[in-house]
Scaffold this active site. Sequence first.
Site, PDB file in Angstrom:
ATOM      1  N   ASP A  97      55.307   2.715 -35.112  1.00 51.75           N
ATOM      2  CA  ASP A  97      55.404   4.176 -34.956  1.00 51.75           C
ATOM      3  C   ASP A  97      56.319   4.605 -33.818  1.00 51.75           C
ATOM      4  O   ASP A  97      56.186   5.703 -33.302  1.00 51.75           O
ATOM      5  CB  ASP A  97      54.010   4.773 -34.748  1.00 51.75           C
ATOM      6  CG  ASP A  97      53.332   4.232 -33.489  1.00 51.75           C
ATOM      7  OD1 ASP A  97      53.923   3.381 -32.799  1.00 51.75           O
ATOM      8  OD2 ASP A  97      52.201   4.667 -33.204  1.00 51.75           O
TER       9      ASP A  97
ATOM     10  N   CYS B 209      53.285  11.001 -34.100  1.00 50.14           N
ATOM     11  CA  CYS B 209      52.143  11.497 -34.872  1.00 50.14           C
ATOM     12  C   CYS B 209      51.050  12.026 -33.951  1.00 50.14           C
ATOM     13  O   CYS B 209      50.353  12.990 -34.285  1.00 50.14           O
ATOM     14  CB  CYS B 209      51.584  10.382 -35.756  1.00 50.14           C
ATOM     15  SG  CYS B 209      52.634   9.963 -37.163  1.00 50.14           S
TER      16      CYS B 209
END
Length: 237
Positions: free
Chosen positions: A130, A188
């Site tokens: 990520d 995120c």
Amino acid sequence: MVDFTDAQLERYSRHIILPDIGIEGQSAIQEGKALIIGVGGLGSPAALYLAAAGVGTIGIADADRVELSNLQRQVIHFTSDLDHPKVESAAEKMRAINPDITVKTYFEYIQAANIGQIISDYDFVIDGTDNFATKFLINDACVMAGKPFSHGGILRFHGQTMTILPGQSACYRCIFPVPPPRGSVPSCSQAGVLGVVAGILGTIQAAEFLKFITHTGKLLANTLLTFDAKTMLFRKV
């Protein structure tokens, strides 16, 4: 070719009856080796489906521990796994699904000093990370080593993925030459993500490995697949 037991023939029967897979394809799956880097939102569904499919050796690499905020999308981890290393939590579920497989765990950060040695044992790499630094590292290491891999990224309601075949297709850096400036793209944890978006993309990445190892269908090479879960619009670039 793998000499399947009666139990294995029953377990994998829905693969074996597929004309494009058959015994030969399931043997290739059982002899295949996949490495998943990042056992979070993308790595969770990928690991579950590759374990269920009977991939013979699955490596999982992650240095994080399970946090409560992970459980909204990282479906391989349960509430009882909080504060446990993600690789241990994931390996337990994978072995429970399929005791036939071998799961190798790497409870460490993937960095320039170790990535070459880790990826060397595998046929294919799934990027479930990520952050951009690791994504570019995975790309560069796989291209240099000639290792095929699947890129994946999610944010809010959106996902994107492509498969890189070094020497045969464009790579991640061909599309995105340099990482974006620090702080220009939210994570995120900053912008949020619809949990099921991770499931959609992670299973696509798992499908790419299974297609690769069985020489079935057309891979997402030279193709960036994007989707918007709000409209369910999928687009190939």
